[in-house]
Design a protein around this motif. Structure first.
Motif, PDB file in Angstrom:
ATOM      1  N   GLU A  63       0.821  -1.211   0.000  1.00  0.00           N
ATOM      2  CA  GLU A  63       0.000   0.000   0.000  1.00  0.00           C
ATOM      3  C   GLU A  63       0.856   1.262   0.000  1.00  0.00           C
ATOM      4  O   GLU A  63       0.424   2.323  -0.452  1.00  0.00           O
ATOM      5  CB  GLU A  63      -0.958   0.005   1.203  1.00  0.00           C
ATOM      6  CG  GLU A  63      -0.312   0.156   2.559  1.00  0.00           C
ATOM      7  CD  GLU A  63       0.325  -1.119   3.088  1.00  0.00           C
ATOM      8  OE1 GLU A  63       1.013  -1.058   4.109  1.00  0.00           O
ATOM      9  OE2 GLU A  63       0.112  -2.187   2.455  1.00  0.00           O
ATOM     10  N   GLU A  64       2.097   1.151   0.488  1.00  0.00           N
ATOM     11  CA  GLU A  64       2.982   2.314   0.499  1.00  0.00           C
ATOM     12  C   GLU A  64       3.378   2.732  -0.915  1.00  0.00           C
ATOM     13  O   GLU A  64       3.655   3.909  -1.165  1.00  0.00           O
ATOM     14  CB  GLU A  64       4.236   2.018   1.336  1.00  0.00           C
ATOM     15  CG  GLU A  64       3.927   1.807   2.810  1.00  0.00           C
ATOM     16  CD  GLU A  64       5.175   1.497   3.627  1.00  0.00           C
ATOM     17  OE1 GLU A  64       6.295   1.674   3.111  1.00  0.00           O
ATOM     18  OE2 GLU A  64       5.026   1.072   4.789  1.00  0.00           O
ATOM     19  N   LEU A  65       3.401   1.785  -1.842  1.00  0.00           N
ATOM     20  CA  LEU A  65       3.747   2.113  -3.226  1.00  0.00           C
ATOM     21  C   LEU A  65       2.721   3.065  -3.828  1.00  0.00           C
ATOM     22  O   LEU A  65       3.078   3.983  -4.572  1.00  0.00           O
ATOM     23  CB  LEU A  65       3.853   0.838  -4.058  1.00  0.00           C
ATOM     24  CG  LEU A  65       4.927  -0.168  -3.625  1.00  0.00           C
ATOM     25  CD1 LEU A  65       4.840  -1.429  -4.476  1.00  0.00           C
ATOM     26  CD2 LEU A  65       6.319   0.448  -3.745  1.00  0.00           C
ATOM     27  N   ASP A  66       1.443   2.846  -3.509  1.00  0.00           N
ATOM     28  CA  ASP A  66       0.394   3.731  -4.019  1.00  0.00           C
ATOM     29  C   ASP A  66       0.558   5.148  -3.474  1.00  0.00           C
ATOM     30  O   ASP A  66       0.376   6.130  -4.201  1.00  0.00           O
ATOM     31  CB  ASP A  66      -0.988   3.192  -3.643  1.00  0.00           C
ATOM     32  CG  ASP A  66      -1.273   1.836  -4.277  1.00  0.00           C
ATOM     33  OD1 ASP A  66      -0.845   1.623  -5.425  1.00  0.00           O
ATOM     34  OD2 ASP A  66      -1.910   0.992  -3.617  1.00  0.00           O
ATOM     35  N   LEU A  67       0.922   5.262  -2.198  1.00  0.00           N
ATOM     36  CA  LEU A  67       1.127   6.579  -1.595  1.00  0.00           C
ATOM     37  C   LEU A  67       2.337   7.280  -2.197  1.00  0.00           C
ATOM     38  O   LEU A  67       2.309   8.492  -2.443  1.00  0.00           O
ATOM     39  CB  LEU A  67       1.306   6.427  -0.083  1.00  0.00           C
ATOM     40  CG  LEU A  67       0.069   6.020   0.710  1.00  0.00           C
ATOM     41  CD1 LEU A  67       0.427   5.672   2.140  1.00  0.00           C
ATOM     42  CD2 LEU A  67      -0.968   7.141   0.689  1.00  0.00           C
ATOM     43  N   ILE A  68       3.399   6.525  -2.440  1.00  0.00           N
ATOM     44  CA  ILE A  68       4.595   7.110  -3.053  1.00  0.00           C
ATOM     45  C   ILE A  68       4.270   7.633  -4.445  1.00  0.00           C
ATOM     46  O   ILE A  68       4.685   8.738  -4.830  1.00  0.00           O
ATOM     47  CB  ILE A  68       5.731   6.075  -3.098  1.00  0.00           C
ATOM     48  CG1 ILE A  68       6.232   5.773  -1.681  1.00  0.00           C
ATOM     49  CG2 ILE A  68       6.887   6.574  -3.972  1.00  0.00           C
ATOM     50  CD1 ILE A  68       7.196   4.619  -1.596  1.00  0.00           C
ATOM     51  N   GLU A  69       3.526   6.864  -5.206  1.00  0.00           N
ATOM     52  CA  GLU A  69       3.135   7.301  -6.545  1.00  0.00           C
ATOM     53  C   GLU A  69       2.270   8.566  -6.472  1.00  0.00           C
ATOM     54  O   GLU A  69       2.458   9.505  -7.256  1.00  0.00           O
ATOM     55  CB  GLU A  69       2.371   6.185  -7.266  1.00  0.00           C
ATOM     56  CG  GLU A  69       3.251   5.111  -7.856  1.00  0.00           C
ATOM     57  CD  GLU A  69       4.063   5.628  -9.025  1.00  0.00           C
ATOM     58  OE1 GLU A  69       3.487   5.956 -10.077  1.00  0.00           O
ATOM     59  OE2 GLU A  69       5.297   5.735  -8.873  1.00  0.00           O
ATOM     60  N   TYR A  70       1.348   8.582  -5.544  1.00  0.00           N
ATOM     61  CA  TYR A  70       0.431   9.716  -5.418  1.00  0.00           C
ATOM     62  C   TYR A  70       1.196  11.005  -5.091  1.00  0.00           C
ATOM     63  O   TYR A  70       1.021  12.034  -5.768  1.00  0.00           O
ATOM     64  CB  TYR A  70      -0.603   9.420  -4.329  1.00  0.00           C
ATOM     65  CG  TYR A  70      -1.569  10.543  -4.070  1.00  0.00           C
ATOM     66  CD1 TYR A  70      -2.627  10.795  -4.936  1.00  0.00           C
ATOM     67  CD2 TYR A  70      -1.407  11.356  -2.952  1.00  0.00           C
ATOM     68  CE1 TYR A  70      -3.517  11.844  -4.701  1.00  0.00           C
ATOM     69  CE2 TYR A  70      -2.283  12.405  -2.702  1.00  0.00           C
ATOM     70  CZ  TYR A  70      -3.338  12.642  -3.582  1.00  0.00           C
ATOM     71  OH  TYR A  70      -4.200  13.684  -3.340  1.00  0.00           O
ATOM     72  N   TYR A  71       2.057  10.938  -4.068  1.00  0.00           N
ATOM     73  CA  TYR A  71       2.784  12.139  -3.668  1.00  0.00           C
ATOM     74  C   TYR A  71       3.959  12.431  -4.599  1.00  0.00           C
ATOM     75  O   TYR A  71       4.387  13.583  -4.720  1.00  0.00           O
ATOM     76  CB  TYR A  71       3.250  12.011  -2.216  1.00  0.00           C
ATOM     77  CG  TYR A  71       2.099  12.075  -1.241  1.00  0.00           C
ATOM     78  CD1 TYR A  71       1.365  13.247  -1.101  1.00  0.00           C
ATOM     79  CD2 TYR A  71       1.734  10.964  -0.485  1.00  0.00           C
ATOM     80  CE1 TYR A  71       0.293  13.313  -0.212  1.00  0.00           C
ATOM     81  CE2 TYR A  71       0.664  11.025   0.402  1.00  0.00           C
ATOM     82  CZ  TYR A  71      -0.056  12.206   0.525  1.00  0.00           C
ATOM     83  OH  TYR A  71      -1.121  12.265   1.395  1.00  0.00           O
TER      84      TYR A  71
END
Length: 260
Positions: A126-134
């Motif tokens: 799930e951290e990958l999605d946050l990294i992509e978003y920010y």
């Protein structure tokens, strides 16, 4: 205690410090820390210039300690937004900060991406999605390492072993990891650097690190494409120190000796 019956720490009168600052009081010796860091450098970075030494903020952190770590040329491993914010306010170069830890908050990922930290060690997909978003918001491609659990049981206390497959930290090292690696490789704001593992604390033998690396190298050879460049391996664990007479702490240089 010296001849005048004074308790001295690094040449400083502890009673005077207690009178000045009150108690309880934590006192750290700069000279002893410098001595240990010089031993680490002699064993690691002096012999392997591309290697990095990172101080674990969870051991102790305030602005003075950040300044000391910065002066010593070390990197800084932080595991929370509070530690990251303190490090930034104290002037730690962001490229020398590694954001680690599990269950990272969106605000912590955002703070890391906004300030362009040097590494994010991913503990869950799930951290990958946050990294992509920010990453899209702040236009920053961040080096990322996956924390894996290689399935190693350390010769240490059960409560401070972190490398077993049933550990609450990281990805188990098996075929199911491949989709997550593929997701990272396909990210627009993720630069997949490699892997990180942490085996626990109070580790006295270097064979546990060798065993974990053997498992990791076998995984890379078996499952990953030969064209995929693994840029970095981040090897974590607490070096054992002598609390009891039977403890058997070794010099850092002994971690490079052949395993018999």
């Amino acid at each position: 205690m010296n001849q005048q019956n004074k308790f001295l720490w690094d040449g400083v009168d502890l009673e005077e410090l207690a009178k000045r600052h009150g108690t309880p009081l934590y006192v750290y010796s700069i000279s002893k820390m410098e001595n240990q860091i010089n031993k680490l450098k002699a064993a690691f970075t002096d012999n392997y210039p591309q290697s990095r030494i990172a101080y674990a903020s969870k051991a102790f952190l305030n602005k003075a300690m950040v300044g000391f770590i910065k002066k010593q040329g070390l990197c800084l491993d932080v595991v929370s937004g509070g530690e990251l914010q303190l490090a930034l306010e104290a002037g730690m170069p962001p490229e020398r900060i590694e954001l680690n830890g599990n269950n990272k908050l969106p605000s912590e990922i955002e703070l890391a991406m906004k300030n362009r930290v040097g590494r994010i060690i991913v503990d869950g997909t799930e951290e990958l999605d946050l990294i992509e978003y920010y990453g899209k918001i702040y236009n920053y491609v961040v080096p990322v390492l996956f924390r894996i659990t290689p399935g190693i049981t350390a010769d240490s206390h059960e409560y401070i072993i972190t490398g077993r497959k049933d550990s609450k930290f990281g990805f188990p090292l098996d075929e199911n990891l491949l989709p997550h690696i593929e997701k990272a490789l396909n990210g627009n704001f993720i630069d997949f650097y490699g892997f990180h593992f942490h085996l626990g604390s109070q580790l006295f033998e270097h064979n546990i690190y060798v065993d974990a690396l053997d498992l990791l190298f076998n995984y890379i050879d078996t499952y990953l494409s030969a064209s995929l460049e693994i840029k970095e391996l981040n090897i974590g664990g607490g070096f054992g120190i002598n609390y009891l007479p039977e403890d058997r702490a070794k010099g850092y240089e002994e971690f490079f000796l052949p395993v018999l």
